[in-house]
Design an enzyme around this catalytic site. Structure first.
Site, PDB file in Angstrom:
ATOM      1  N   ARG A 158       0.438  -1.014   0.058  1.00  0.00           N
ATOM      2  CA  ARG A 158      -0.024  -0.233  -0.141  1.00  0.00           C
ATOM      3  C   ARG A 158       0.826   0.882  -0.139  1.00  0.00           C
ATOM      4  O   ARG A 158       0.941   1.860   0.821  1.00  0.00           O
ATOM      5  CB  ARG A 158      -1.214   0.175   1.218  1.00  0.00           C
ATOM      6  CG  ARG A 158      -1.580  -1.381   1.238  1.00  0.00           C
ATOM      7  CD  ARG A 158      -2.470  -0.808  -0.131  1.00  0.00           C
ATOM      8  NE  ARG A 158      -3.803  -2.357   0.475  1.00  0.00           N
ATOM      9  CZ  ARG A 158      -4.316  -3.515  -0.044  1.00  0.00           C
ATOM     10  NH1 ARG A 158      -2.958  -3.796  -0.384  1.00  0.00           N
ATOM     11  NH2 ARG A 158      -5.506  -3.944   0.375  1.00  0.00           N
ATOM     12  N   SER A 226     -10.874  -0.959   2.947  1.00  0.00           N
ATOM     13  CA  SER A 226     -10.297  -1.059   4.746  1.00  0.00           C
ATOM     14  C   SER A 226      -9.472   0.538   4.673  1.00  0.00           C
ATOM     15  O   SER A 226      -9.343   1.403   4.283  1.00  0.00           O
ATOM     16  CB  SER A 226      -8.816  -1.813   4.073  1.00  0.00           C
ATOM     17  OG  SER A 226      -9.211  -3.081   3.457  1.00  0.00           O
ATOM     18  N   GLU A 324      -5.423   3.875   5.739  1.00  0.00           N
ATOM     19  CA  GLU A 324      -4.981   3.738   4.812  1.00  0.00           C
ATOM     20  C   GLU A 324      -5.332   4.305   3.675  1.00  0.00           C
ATOM     21  O   GLU A 324      -5.465   5.114   3.129  1.00  0.00           O
ATOM     22  CB  GLU A 324      -5.402   2.109   4.235  1.00  0.00           C
ATOM     23  CG  GLU A 324      -5.057   2.058   2.591  1.00  0.00           C
ATOM     24  CD  GLU A 324      -6.105   0.721   2.111  1.00  0.00           C
ATOM     25  OE1 GLU A 324      -5.616  -0.283   2.348  1.00  0.00           O
ATOM     26  OE2 GLU A 324      -7.167   1.426   1.187  1.00  0.00           O
TER      27      GLU A 324
HETATM   28  P1  FAD Z   1      -9.197   8.955  -5.521  1.00  0.00           P
HETATM   29  O1  FAD Z   1      -9.335   8.399  -3.699  1.00  0.00           O
HETATM   30  O2  FAD Z   1     -10.056   9.177  -5.896  1.00  0.00           O
HETATM   31  O3  FAD Z   1      -7.650   8.968  -4.725  1.00  0.00           O
HETATM   32  C1  FAD Z   1      -6.581   8.036  -3.805  1.00  0.00           C
HETATM   33  C2  FAD Z   1      -5.934   9.192  -3.950  1.00  0.00           C
HETATM   34  O4  FAD Z   1      -4.514   9.006  -5.212  1.00  0.00           O
HETATM   35  C3  FAD Z   1      -5.846  10.565  -3.489  1.00  0.00           C
HETATM   36  O5  FAD Z   1      -4.702  11.071  -2.899  1.00  0.00           O
HETATM   37  C4  FAD Z   1      -5.199  11.494  -4.363  1.00  0.00           C
HETATM   38  O6  FAD Z   1      -4.967  12.536  -4.677  1.00  0.00           O
HETATM   39  C5  FAD Z   1      -4.391  10.556  -5.204  1.00  0.00           C
HETATM   40  N1  FAD Z   1      -5.042  10.564  -6.948  1.00  0.00           N
HETATM   41  C6  FAD Z   1      -5.448  10.167  -7.616  1.00  0.00           C
HETATM   42  N2  FAD Z   1      -5.381  10.038  -9.082  1.00  0.00           N
HETATM   43  C7  FAD Z   1      -4.454  11.154  -8.891  1.00  0.00           C
HETATM   44  C8  FAD Z   1      -3.573  11.011  -9.917  1.00  0.00           C
HETATM   45  N3  FAD Z   1      -3.921  10.985 -11.230  1.00  0.00           N
HETATM   46  N4  FAD Z   1      -2.506  11.754  -9.823  1.00  0.00           N
HETATM   47  C9  FAD Z   1      -2.183  12.021  -9.018  1.00  0.00           C
HETATM   48  N5  FAD Z   1      -2.290  11.642  -8.020  1.00  0.00           N
HETATM   49  C10 FAD Z   1      -3.815  10.911  -7.478  1.00  0.00           C
HETATM   50  N6  FAD Z   1      -7.487  -1.109  -2.459  1.00  0.00           N
HETATM   51  C11 FAD Z   1      -7.035  -2.397  -2.582  1.00  0.00           C
HETATM   52  O7  FAD Z   1      -5.710  -1.763  -2.445  1.00  0.00           O
HETATM   53  N7  FAD Z   1      -7.212  -3.285  -2.614  1.00  0.00           N
HETATM   54  C12 FAD Z   1      -8.166  -3.476  -2.409  1.00  0.00           C
HETATM   55  O8  FAD Z   1      -8.607  -4.791  -2.029  1.00  0.00           O
HETATM   56  C13 FAD Z   1      -9.580  -2.620  -2.266  1.00  0.00           C
HETATM   57  N8  FAD Z   1     -10.704  -2.353  -2.035  1.00  0.00           N
HETATM   58  C14 FAD Z   1     -11.716  -2.109  -2.091  1.00  0.00           C
HETATM   59  C15 FAD Z   1     -12.823  -1.757  -2.039  1.00  0.00           C
HETATM   60  C16 FAD Z   1     -14.345  -0.812  -1.039  1.00  0.00           C
HETATM   61  C17 FAD Z   1     -15.141  -1.350  -1.990  1.00  0.00           C
HETATM   62  C18 FAD Z   1     -13.676  -0.221  -2.086  1.00  0.00           C
HETATM   63  C19 FAD Z   1     -14.225   1.678  -1.097  1.00  0.00           C
HETATM   64  C20 FAD Z   1     -12.360   0.740  -1.397  1.00  0.00           C
HETATM   65  C21 FAD Z   1     -11.185   0.219  -2.270  1.00  0.00           C
HETATM   66  N9  FAD Z   1      -9.732  -0.560  -1.990  1.00  0.00           N
HETATM   67  C22 FAD Z   1      -8.747  -1.039  -2.615  1.00  0.00           C
HETATM   68  C23 FAD Z   1      -9.531   1.320  -2.315  1.00  0.00           C
HETATM   69  C24 FAD Z   1      -8.943   1.990  -4.000  1.00  0.00           C
HETATM   70  O9  FAD Z   1     -10.033   1.453  -4.434  1.00  0.00           O
HETATM   71  C25 FAD Z   1      -8.124   2.134  -4.715  1.00  0.00           C
HETATM   72  O10 FAD Z   1      -7.478   2.644  -3.469  1.00  0.00           O
HETATM   73  C26 FAD Z   1      -8.050   3.069  -5.807  1.00  0.00           C
HETATM   74  O11 FAD Z   1      -7.206   2.423  -6.238  1.00  0.00           O
HETATM   75  C27 FAD Z   1      -8.960   4.115  -5.424  1.00  0.00           C
HETATM   76  O12 FAD Z   1      -8.709   4.995  -6.707  1.00  0.00           O
HETATM   77  P2  FAD Z   1      -9.757   5.849  -6.661  1.00  0.00           P
HETATM   78  O13 FAD Z   1      -9.958   6.607  -8.233  1.00  0.00           O
HETATM   79  O14 FAD Z   1     -11.124   6.080  -6.304  1.00  0.00           O
HETATM   80  O15 FAD Z   1      -8.622   7.123  -5.824  1.00  0.00           O
HETATM   81  N1  EPU Z   2     -10.618 -11.082   9.878  1.00  0.00           N
HETATM   82  C1  EPU Z   2     -11.546 -11.231  11.026  1.00  0.00           C
HETATM   83  N2  EPU Z   2     -12.410  -9.894  11.550  1.00  0.00           N
HETATM   84  C2  EPU Z   2     -13.364  -9.682  10.118  1.00  0.00           C
HETATM   85  C3  EPU Z   2     -12.155 -10.176   8.838  1.00  0.00           C
HETATM   86  C4  EPU Z   2     -11.713 -10.850   8.468  1.00  0.00           C
HETATM   87  O1  EPU Z   2     -10.800 -11.368  12.352  1.00  0.00           O
HETATM   88  O2  EPU Z   2     -14.080  -8.995  10.392  1.00  0.00           O
HETATM   89  C5  EPU Z   2      -9.054 -12.009  10.090  1.00  0.00           C
HETATM   90  C6  EPU Z   2      -9.357 -12.895   9.253  1.00  0.00           C
HETATM   91  O3  EPU Z   2      -8.363 -14.155  10.135  1.00  0.00           O
HETATM   92  C7  EPU Z   2      -9.167 -13.225   7.900  1.00  0.00           C
HETATM   93  C8  EPU Z   2      -8.255 -11.769   8.078  1.00  0.00           C
HETATM   94  O4  EPU Z   2      -8.700 -11.359   9.608  1.00  0.00           O
HETATM   95  O5  EPU Z   2      -8.719 -14.162   7.114  1.00  0.00           O
HETATM   96  C9  EPU Z   2      -7.883 -11.264   6.945  1.00  0.00           C
HETATM   97  O6  EPU Z   2      -8.829 -10.745   5.981  1.00  0.00           O
HETATM   98  P1  EPU Z   2      -9.394 -10.544   4.317  1.00  0.00           P
HETATM   99  O7  EPU Z   2      -8.885 -11.750   4.145  1.00  0.00           O
HETATM  100  O8  EPU Z   2     -10.672 -10.260   4.727  1.00  0.00           O
HETATM  101  O9  EPU Z   2      -8.425  -9.728   4.198  1.00  0.00           O
HETATM  102  P2  EPU Z   2      -7.667  -8.422   4.737  1.00  0.00           P
HETATM  103  O10 EPU Z   2      -5.997  -9.317   5.208  1.00  0.00           O
HETATM  104  O11 EPU Z   2      -8.781  -7.762   5.987  1.00  0.00           O
HETATM  105  C10 EPU Z   2      -6.940  -6.802   2.202  1.00  0.00           C
HETATM  106  C11 EPU Z   2      -6.635  -5.551   2.523  1.00  0.00           C
HETATM  107  C12 EPU Z   2      -7.949  -5.811   1.574  1.00  0.00           C
HETATM  108  C13 EPU Z   2      -8.144  -6.898  -0.062  1.00  0.00           C
HETATM  109  C14 EPU Z   2      -8.257  -7.975   0.968  1.00  0.00           C
HETATM  110  C15 EPU Z   2      -8.184  -9.129   0.170  1.00  0.00           C
HETATM  111  C16 EPU Z   2      -5.396  -4.702   3.032  1.00  0.00           C
HETATM  112  C17 EPU Z   2      -5.865  -3.149   4.464  1.00  0.00           C
HETATM  113  N3  EPU Z   2      -6.379  -4.432   3.229  1.00  0.00           N
HETATM  114  O12 EPU Z   2      -8.140  -7.282   3.424  1.00  0.00           O
HETATM  115  O13 EPU Z   2      -8.101  -4.540   0.751  1.00  0.00           O
HETATM  116  O14 EPU Z   2      -8.583  -6.996  -0.620  1.00  0.00           O
HETATM  117  O15 EPU Z   2      -6.856  -8.524   1.377  1.00  0.00           O
HETATM  118  O16 EPU Z   2      -6.900  -9.848  -0.230  1.00  0.00           O
HETATM  119  O17 EPU Z   2      -4.769  -5.194   3.232  1.00  0.00           O
HETATM  120  C18 EPU Z   2      -8.594  -2.369   0.400  1.00  0.00           C
HETATM  121  O18 EPU Z   2      -7.224  -2.129   0.596  1.00  0.00           O
HETATM  122  O19 EPU Z   2      -9.134  -1.499   0.837  1.00  0.00           O
HETATM  123  C19 EPU Z   2      -8.723  -3.860   0.924  1.00  0.00           C
HETATM  124  C20 EPU Z   2     -10.277  -3.995   0.534  1.00  0.00           C
END
Ligand code: FAD
Ligand code: EPU
Length: 336
Positions: A158, A226, A324
Site C-alpha cells: 500500500r 479497508s 489507509e
Molecule cells: P481516489 O480516492 O480518487 O484518490 C486516491 C489518492 O490518489 C488521493 O490521494 C488522490 O489525490 C490521489 N490521486 C488519484 N488520482 C491521481 C492522479 N491521476 N494523479 C495523482 N494523484 C492522484 N484498495 C486495494 O488496494 N485493494 C482492495 O482490495 C481494495 N478494495 C476496496 C473496496 C472498496 C469497496 C473500496 C471503496 C475501496 C477499495 N480499495 C482497495 C481502495 C481503492 O479502491 C483504491 O485505493 C483505488 O486505487 C482508489 O482509486 P480512486 O480513483 O478512487 O482514488
Molecule cells: N478477519 C477477522 N474479522 C473480520 C474480517 C477478517 O478476524 O471481520 C481476519 C480473518 O482472520 C481473515 C483475516 O482477517 O483471515 C484477513 O481478512 P481478509 O482476507 O478479508 O483481508 P484483509 O486483510 O482484511 C486485505 C486488504 C483488502 C483486500 C483483502 C484481500 C488491506 C488493508 N486490506 O484485507 O484491501 O481486498 O486483503 O486480499 O491490506 C483495501 O485496501 O481497501 C482492501 C479492501
C-alpha cells in the site's frame, strides 16, 4: 460551491469551492502549475474510493477523466498503455475477456487506473506493481511529462513514491503495464485454493463473488474499503500477543528481519467493534476493517470512531494502526 457527496464513495455531505473535470491534460497543465506554485489548496481526484472529505473543502478538486486504452503485442508480453482516468475494474474485465492473465485477482477494486500505483493496489495475493512497466505524470512544478519506470516507483505494501517524494507534486496521466503471455495463476488465497482446474475467468469470477459477500457495495452503503492498513510488527511484540491470543492469525513478511503482518480486521474484531456504531458510522458486520456511512454520518463521526478504534487497538495490543484512507479536512490531508 460544488457537492462532493457523489464524488467520493464514503458519500459525506460536503462541498468544494470548485470542481474541474480534466479531459485533456494539455488544456489544464498551465493552471495546475500556477495553483501548485502559488500554494493554493487543491486535490487531484479519481473516483474518490480511497479519499474521504471530512469537511467542506476550500480548495479546487481536479477530477480525472483522461481516457484511452491501447494494447500492443511485444514478443512474449502484452503491453497496455492506459490513460489514468480509465476505470480499473473495466480494464481488468477487458483483459479477462481477451484472455490476458495478470489482473484477475484485482477484479472489482474500485477507482481509476491512475490511482492504482499510488497505493499499489492489492488483493488475494497480487499487487499491481508486479505488472507496471512505467508511470507517466505531469510534474506540476516544471510542466514536464516524466516517465518513471516501475522499479523507480518504490512500491511496497500500500505504498509508493507517490505517497512520499512525489506526494501532491504530480498528476499521473498514464500507466503502462506489461503482462507476460505465459501467465501463472495465483490461487493460494483461501477460497481461491479450492478452485478445481482454475482459469483466468474462474479466478476473476471467484474474486468477484468473495468481494461481493464480504465488502459493502459503495453504491448501496458509503465506504472507502479497508479503513486501516494491516500492521507489520516484530517477533517480540507478536510473541506477547500470542501469550494472550495463541490463535492470532498472521503472515510472515520478512523472516530474516522477523517481520510479521497481522490482520487489522482481526485486531478490531477481537476487541468487539465489529457491527457496532458510533454516530452514523458502522464497523461493517461482515468485515471489521471497513467503516461505513450507515446513517447520515458526518466527518466528525468518522474521525471520532476511527480514533476510538485506534486507541482501543493500541491499549489491547500495543499496535498503532495507520489509516489507509486519505482523509481531507477543509484545506489538506490529515493524519489521525
Ligand atoms: P481516489 O480516492 O480518487 O484518490 C486516491 C489518492 O490518489 C488521493 O490521494 C488522490 O489525490 C490521489 N490521486 C488519484 N488520482 C491521481 C492522479 N491521476 N494523479 C495523482 N494523484 C492522484 N484498495 C486495494 O488496494 N485493494 C482492495 O482490495 C481494495 N478494495 C476496496 C473496496 C472498496 C469497496 C473500496 C471503496 C475501496 C477499495 N480499495 C482497495 C481502495 C481503492 O479502491 C483504491 O485505493 C483505488 O486505487 C482508489 O482509486 P480512486 O480513483 O478512487 O482514488
Ligand atoms: N478477519 C477477522 N474479522 C473480520 C474480517 C477478517 O478476524 O471481520 C481476519 C480473518 O482472520 C481473515 C483475516 O482477517 O483471515 C484477513 O481478512 P481478509 O482476507 O478479508 O483481508 P484483509 O486483510 O482484511 C486485505 C486488504 C483488502 C483486500 C483483502 C484481500 C488491506 C488493508 N486490506 O484485507 O484491501 O481486498 O486483503 O486480499 O491490506 C483495501 O485496501 O481497501 C482492501 C479492501
Amino acid at each position: 460551491m460544488h457537492s462532493l457527496e457523489s464524488l467520493h464513495t464514503f458519500g459525506l455531505p460536503y462541498r468544494a469551492k470548485q470542481v474541474i473535470p480534466i479531459h485533456q491534460i494539455d488544456e489544464h497543465a498551465q493552471t495546475l502549475h500556477e495553483s501548485y506554485q502559488q500554494g493554493c489548496p487543491f486535490i487531484i481526484l479519481g473516483e474518490g474510493s480511497n479519499t474521504v472529505f471530512t469537511e467542506d473543502y476550500i480548495g479546487v478538486v481536479w477530477q480525472n477523466h483522461l481516457r484511452g486504452i491501447v494494447f500492443n503485442e511485444q514478443g512474449d508480453h502484452i503491453q497496455i498503455q492506459v490513460a489514468s482516468g480509465e476505470n480499473w475494474h473495466a480494464l481488468v474485465t477487458q483483459c479477462v475477456q481477451r484472455g490476458i492473465g495478470g489482473f484477475e485477482n484485482l477484479a472489482l477494486i474500485p477507482g481509476t487506473v491512475g490511482a492504482a500505483p499510488i497505493q499499489n493496489i492489492g488483493a488475494y495475493g497480487v499487487e499491481v506493481a508486479q505488472f507496471i512497466e512505467s508511470v507517466e505524470y505531469l510534474d506540476l512544478a516544471t510542466q514536464q511529462i516524466i516517465t518513471l519506470t516501475g522499479a523507480a516507483c518504490e512500491f511496497g505494501y500500500r505504498d509508493s513514491i507517490f505517497k512520499h517524494a512525489l506526494k501532491d507534486k504530480v498528476f499521473i496521466t498514464q500507466v503502462n503495464f506489461l503482462l507476460p503471455k505465459q501467465h501463472t495463476l495465483v490461487t493460494q488465497y483461501g477460497e481461491l485454493s479450492a478452485l478445481m482446474s482454475p482459469t483466468i475467468q474462474s479466478v476473476y469470477d471467484t474474486v468477484i463473488a468473495i468481494r461481493q459477500a464480504k465488502l459493502p457495495d459503495p453504491a448501496q452503503i458509503g465506504n472507502a474499503g479497508s479503513f486501516f492498513k494491516n500492521p507489520v510488527i516484530d517477533t517480540s511484540l507478536f510473541k506477547q500477543i500470542l501469550t494472550h491470543y495463541p490463535d492470532a492469525p498472521h503472515y510472515m513478511v520478512n523472516a530474516e528481519q522477523g517481520l510479521i503482518k497481522i490482520p487489522a480486521a482481526w485486531l478490531i474484531d477481537t476487541i468487539g467493534f465489529k457491527g457496532t456504531m458510533q454516530g452514523g458510522v458502522q464497523c461493517h458486520p461482515q468485515q471489521a476493517l471497513v467503516l461505513t456511512n450507515l446513517q447520515d454520518a458526518t466527518g466528525q463521526d468518522l474521525i471520532a470512531f476511527a480514533q476510538t478504534i485506534k486507541q482501543a487497538v493500541y491499549a489491547e495490543f500495543n499496535i498503532a494502526l495507520e489509516h489507509e484512507v486519505q482523509l481531507m479536512d477543509a484545506r489538506q490531508r490529515v493524519t489521525l
